[in-house]
Design an enzyme around this catalytic site. Structure first.
Site, PDB file in Angstrom:
ATOM      1  CG  HIS A   1       1.771  -5.994   0.240  1.00  0.00           C
ATOM      2  ND1 HIS A   1       1.694  -5.215   1.087  1.00  0.00           N
ATOM      3  CD2 HIS A   1       1.774  -4.938  -0.612  1.00  0.00           C
ATOM      4  CE1 HIS A   1       1.548  -4.311   0.765  1.00  0.00           C
ATOM      5  NE2 HIS A   1       1.399  -4.037  -0.280  1.00  0.00           N
TER       6      HIS A   1
ATOM      7  CB  SER B   1       2.642  -0.093   0.154  1.00  0.00           C
ATOM      8  OG  SER B   1       1.326  -0.671   0.176  1.00  0.00           O
TER       9      SER B   1
ATOM     10  CG  ASP C   1       2.240  -5.807   4.570  1.00  0.00           C
ATOM     11  OD1 ASP C   1       3.215  -6.813   4.277  1.00  0.00           O
ATOM     12  OD2 ASP C   1       1.154  -5.768   4.545  1.00  0.00           O
TER      13      ASP C   1
HETATM   14  N1  ARG Z   1      -4.494  -4.551  -0.019  1.00  0.00           N
HETATM   15  C1  ARG Z   1      -2.725  -4.010  -0.176  1.00  0.00           C
HETATM   16  C2  ARG Z   1      -2.862  -3.167  -1.027  1.00  0.00           C
HETATM   17  O1  ARG Z   1      -3.189  -2.368  -2.197  1.00  0.00           O
HETATM   18  C3  ARG Z   1      -2.414  -5.400  -0.138  1.00  0.00           C
HETATM   19  C4  ARG Z   1      -2.232  -6.145  -1.042  1.00  0.00           C
HETATM   20  C5  ARG Z   1      -1.149  -7.539  -0.825  1.00  0.00           C
HETATM   21  N2  ARG Z   1      -2.314  -8.227  -0.546  1.00  0.00           N
HETATM   22  C6  ARG Z   1      -3.306  -9.475  -0.569  1.00  0.00           C
HETATM   23  N3  ARG Z   1      -3.597 -10.125   0.152  1.00  0.00           N
HETATM   24  N4  ARG Z   1      -3.244  -9.352  -1.387  1.00  0.00           N
HETATM   25  O2  ARG Z   1      -1.579  -3.066  -1.805  1.00  0.00           O
HETATM   26  N1  GLU Z   2      -1.962  -2.432   0.283  1.00  0.00           N
HETATM   27  C1  GLU Z   2      -1.863  -1.005  -0.913  1.00  0.00           C
HETATM   28  C2  GLU Z   2       0.275  -0.333  -1.964  1.00  0.00           C
HETATM   29  O1  GLU Z   2       0.978  -1.986  -2.689  1.00  0.00           O
HETATM   30  C3  GLU Z   2      -1.369   0.238  -0.161  1.00  0.00           C
HETATM   31  C4  GLU Z   2      -2.875   0.385   0.240  1.00  0.00           C
HETATM   32  C5  GLU Z   2      -3.635   1.270  -0.331  1.00  0.00           C
HETATM   33  O2  GLU Z   2      -4.486   1.301  -1.204  1.00  0.00           O
HETATM   34  O3  GLU Z   2      -4.155   2.036   0.298  1.00  0.00           O
HETATM   35  O4  GLU Z   2       0.207   0.481  -1.788  1.00  0.00           O
END
Ligand code: ARG
Ligand code: GLU
Length: 724
Positions: A85, A659, A221
C-alpha cells in the site's frame, strides 16, 4: 458504588500509565532508557546495534519511504522492502491497459527491467542530536510568544546550515514534547528509487477495505524497490549510469518464525500521536470531531458503494477514493470505541484532579501551573463551535469533488493576475494542473458527486450555526437543495472536459490575451465562485481563530508536559510521534477484542482459502496461489506445523507511517513487515491499552514464499541473506 468505580478507575489508571509495551522511543536514548528492559524482555542484541552514529547500526538500513511510510534494506545491492500500500501509487503509475501491473503483479527479472519513479525519494538518517540549548539561545522565560518564535526560527536556520556545511546532506530541526526539546536530524536523501517487484492486487491488497484495520488478516502487503546511486555511491537523480546503492547495513532475514510471547521490535517512522492531551481534548475528539467525520463519511461511502456495485468501471474509478475515505472512517470508529471501553475521559479527569492537587501544594507551582487545566478547559470550550464548523467544512464541503477541482484552478488564476506574471512559475503550475485535470476526468463520475454534494450541503446547513455559514451556502439553504446542486453542476464549465482541456492547451503564459481569457473563463464559473467565496469566508471567520486557539493549546501543552515530568519523575516520558525515527518494542500476542472472543496471534494460507470468493473483488484468489496451497508447495518457507503463516499480531506501539517498518526478533533479524493495527486498538494514538492495542505484521516467510514460489523471482531471494 461510585467509590468502587473511582477506585477501579484509579487502579486502571495506575496500570495504564506505562506498560512495557507502550512507547515510541528515541533511538539515540535507547541505551539510557530502554536497553535493560528490552533485554529483560528477551532482546539478545544491544542498543548500540540498533542506533550508533559512530559505527554501522540498524538505523543505516532504514529509510523514510516517500513522505509517509518506512522501508528497510535487505541486500548489499540496495534492495528495499516496504508495504504494497506504500508502493501502490507507483505500481499504478506504471500500469496501463496493455500491462496492468495492479492485476498481474510486476517482477523485474533483471536490473534493466526495474522501473524508475521520478516522484519517489527515500531518506536515511545520518545522525540526530539534541540541540535544545542552541535553539532556545536568547529566549528568556518571559519572552513573548511571537518574539520567541522568531528567535527560534533564526537559531534553527543557523543550526541547519552548520550541520550540513560542505556535505550533500539535508538537515531538519524538529520540536519534541511541544517544544521543550529540539532535535537536529541530518539526512541523506536518494532520488533514484526503482520498482523491482509487487504482487498482484489480490495478494497485496487481499481483503481490501473490508479487512482493513481488521484481524484476522491475510493481506500480502509488501513491495520491493531498489535504491540507485552514482559511481561514488552518493545520491543522484535517475540516470542510466547509476548503479545499485551499496548500503552500510542491510537486514538479515530469519525463517525461524515466531512463537507467542516472543520479543519483537519495530524500527521506523511513526507520523503523529497525541498521548499527553488533557481530557477536554479527548472529549473534543471523541464526542465532537470523530462523530462528525464518521457520520459524513458513512453517507459518502454508501453513495460511492451503490454506484461502484452497479458498474465495474465506476468501481475502478472510485476504489482509491473509497479506500482513502474508508481508512480514516474505520480508524476513528475504533478509536472512539476504544476510548469509551477504558473510560478514557474519566481516566484523564482522575489524573487531572491529582495534578491539580499537586500543583496547588505549593505557591511556586501554583503560580506556574495552577490555572493550566482551567485554561485548557476555557480554550477547548471556546474552540468547540469553530471546530465543529471547520470539521463540517472539510468533511462535507471540501470533499465535493467538483468544488475541490474548481479550487485547484486558483493558483493559476492568481499567478496570471499578477501585474508582471512569472512565466516560469506559470509553466510549472500549468504542467501540474494539466496532469491533475486529466486524472480528474479519468476517475470522475458526476452522479456520485451530485449526491455527495447534496448530502454534504444538507449536513452543513443543518448542523453549523449561521454565524459560521458562508453567504453562498446560506443561499443554498433557502432553496430546494436538489435544485441548487443540479443548477450548480449543470452550469459549471469545469465538467466540460473538452472545453477545459482546450482552454489549457491553447493557453500561452507569454500572451496576455490568453492569460486574461483564462482568468475570465474560470472566474465567472459558478463552482469556482462558490468554493472561493466559501473558502475566503471560512478562512477569515473560522480558520484564523482556530489557529490562535491551537497556538494557545500548544503553549499550554508545553507547560503541561513539563509539569507532568516534574510531578512524576519516575515515569519515562516518550515523545509523541512526529515523523521521526523511533523504536517500539513488545511481544507477539493474541488478544480478546470482546467478551467470549479470542484472537489467535497468527493467520495462515488456510484463512485465505476460507475467505476466497470469486464473486467478490477483494477475495479473489489467484489460481497459481491456490495450486501452491493444494500442493503444500511451501519450500523452506512453511512453518513447522506444515502451515503457511501469513500475518501476526504483537504489542508494539505503532501508528500511521510505521507502515513498511521492519519487525525484528531478539537477534535483530527481520521476521516481518509492519502494515496495520487492529481497529479495536487504534485509540493507541491517544492512549495505549495493552489489552487491545496490537500492530499487524506480514510474516516475512509469506513475503519470500510469494517472491520465490509464486513469482519465480529467485534471483531476488539469492540477493538476500537468510538465516535459519
Ligand atoms: N490501514 C492501513 C493504514 O492506515 C492500510 C491502508 C491502506 N489500505 C486500505 N485498504 N485502505 O495505512
Ligand atoms: N497502515 C498504516 C500506515 O500506512 C499503519 C497503520 C497504523 O496506523 O498503525 O502507516
Amino acid at each position: 458504588m461510585k467509590k468502587n468505580i473511582i477506585f477501579f478507575l484509579a487502579f486502571l489508571l495506575a496500570t495504564l500509565r506505562l506498560t512495557a509495551d507502550e512507547g515510541m522511543w528515541i533511538p539515540l536514548y535507547l541505551e539510557q532508557f530502554n536497553e535493560q528492559q528490552m533485554q529483560e524482555m528477551g532482546m539478545k542484541i544491544s542498543a548500540a546495534d540498533i542506533y550508533n552514529e559512530n559505527n554501522v547500526s540498524m538505523k543505516d538500513a532504514i529509510v523514510m519511504f516517500g513522505g509517509g511510510c518506512t522501508g528497510e534494506l535487505i541486500s548489499s545491492e540496495g534492495l528495499l522492502l516496504t508495504n504494497y500500500h506504500c508502493g501502490y501509487r507507483y505500481v499504478q503509475q506504471h500500469s496501463a491497459l496493455e500491462h496492468d501491473y495492479l492485476t498481474t503483479g510486476f517482477w523485474a527479472m533483471s536490473r534493466k527491467e526495474e522501473l524508475p519513479n521520478p516522484e519517489l525519494k527515500v531518506t536515511f538518517l545520518i545522525r540526530m542530536e539534541d540541540v535544545t540549548e542552541q535553539v532556545l539561545k536568547n529566549v528568556a522565560d518571559g519572552t513573548p510568544q511571537s518574539a520567541r518564535d522568531s528567535i527560534i526560527k533564526v537559531n534553527i536556520k543557523t543550526i541547519k546550515v552548520e550541520a550540513t556545511e560542505g556535505t550533500h546532506y539535508e538537515a531538519a530541526v524538529v520540536p519534541f514534547y511541544f517544544g521543550n526539546q529540539y532535535f537536529l536530524f541530518v539526512n541523506e536523501i536518494f532520488t533514484d528509487v526503482r520498482l523491482v517487484g509487487a504482487p498482484p492486487s489480490n495478494i497485496g491488497k487481499f481483503g481490501g477495505d473490508t479487512d482493513n484495520w481488521m484481524w484476522p488478516r491475510h493481506t500480502g502487503d509488501f513491495a520491493l524497490f531498489r535504491i540507485y546511486a552514482d559511481k561514488e555511491n552518493k545520491p543522484a537523480d535517475y540516470s542510466e549510469e547509476n548503479v545499485p546503492y551499496k548500503p552500510k547495513k542491510y537486514f538479515e532475514i530469519s525463517l525461524d518464525g515466531i512463537q507467542e510471547d516472543d520479543f519483537t521490535f519495530v524500527f521506523g517512522y511513526p507520523a503523529r500521536t497525541n498521548q499527553y492531551l488533557p481530557s477536554y481534548a479527548i472529549e473534543e475528539t471523541v464526542d465532537v470531531t470523530n462523530p462528525i467525520r464518521i457520520d459524513i463519511r458513512t453517507k459518502r461511502l454508501s453513495i460511492m458503494e451503490e454506484a461502484m456495485n452497479s458498474d465495474p468501471k465506476i468501481r475502478i474509478q472510485y476504489s482509491a477514493k473509497h479506500a482513502n475515505a474508508a481508512n480514516g472512517w474505520k480508524k476513528w470508529q475504533g478509536e472512539n470505541k476504544g476510548i469509551r471501553r477504558v473510560s478514557g475521559i474519566a481516566q484523564k479527569r482522575i489524573f487531572e484532579s491529582e495534578f491539580q492537587e499537586w500543583a496547588d501544594e505549593n505557591p511556586d507551582r501554583q503560580a506556574k501551573y495552577g490555572t493550566l487545566l482551567s485554561d485548557f478547559q476555557d480554550n477547548y470550550e471556546t474552540q468547540r463551535d469553530y471546530q465543529i464548523a471547520y470539521t463540517y467544512f472539510t468533511e462535507a464541503i471540501s470533499s465535493i469533488e467538483l468544488l475541490r477541482f474548481a479550487e485547484r484552478f486558483q493558483p493559476l488564476v492568481e499567478l496570471c493576475s499578477k501585474e508582471t506574471p512569472d512565466t516560469e512559475k506559470i509553466n510549472e503550475e500549468l504542467k501540474e494542473l494539466k496532469w491533475q485535470v486529466a486524472n480528474f476526468y479519468k476517475d470522475y463520475y458526476h452522479p456520485i458527486d451530485r449526491k455527495i454534494a447534496e448530502a454534504g450541503l444538507k449536513a452543513y446547513l443543518t448542523n453549523v450555526s449561521p454565524e459560521f455559514t458562508p453567504l453562498c451556502l446560506m443561499d443554498a439553504g433557502k432553496r430546494d437543495l436538489n435544485d441548487f446542486v443540479n443548477n450548480l453542476f449543470n452550469r459549471t464549465v469545469l465538467l466540460d472536459q473538452s472545453k477545459i482541456t482546450a482552454l489549457l492547451n491553447t493557453f500561452d503564459p507569454e500572451q496576455k490575451k490568453t492569460r486574461d481569457n483564462l482568468i475570465k473563463e474560470i472566474e465567472k464559473d459558478a463552482a469556482y465562485q462558490l468554493i472561493t467565496a466559501a473558502k475566503t469566508f471560512i478562512d477569515a471567520s473560522v480558520v484564523a481563530r482556530l489557529k490562535t486557539l491551537t497556538a494557545n493549546n500548544t503553549r499550554l501543552q508545553q507547560l503541561y508536559i513539563k509539569a507532568q515530568m516534574e510531578m512524576l519523575p519516575e515515569r519515562r516520558f516518550y515523545p509523541d510521534a512526529n515523523f521521526t525515527l523511533r523504536v517500539a518494542y513488545g511481544n507477539v500476542k493474541g488478544f480478546q477484542p470482546a467478551d467470549a472472543v479470542t484472537y489467535h496471534y497468527f493467520t495462515t494460507l488456510d484463512g485465505i482459502m476460507e475467505k476466497e470468493n470469486p464473486e467478490v473483488y477483494d477475495y479473489v484468489v489467484e489460481p497459481k496461489l491456490k495450486q501452491l496451497y493444494y500442493d503444500k508447495d511451501y519450500g523452506r518457507y512453511g512453518a513447522d506445523d506444515g502451515s503457511m503463516r501469513v500475518a501476526f499480531v504483537a504489542t508494539n506501539h505503532t501508528t500511521g507511517g510505521n507502515s513498511g517498518s521492519p519487525v525484528l526478533n531478539a537477534d535483530g533479524h527481520l521476521i516481518g513487515i509492519n502494515f496495520d493495527r487492529c481497529w479495536e486498538g487504534t485509540m493507541s494514538d491517544l492512549m495505549y491499552d495493552p489489552v487491545v492495542c496490537r500492530n499487524i505484521s506480514l510474516d516475512i516467510r509469506y513475503c519470500l514464499f510469494i517472491i520465490d514460489k509464486f513469482a519465480g523471482a529467485t534471483h531476488l531471494i539469492e540477493e538476500m541473506t537468510i538465516v535459519q
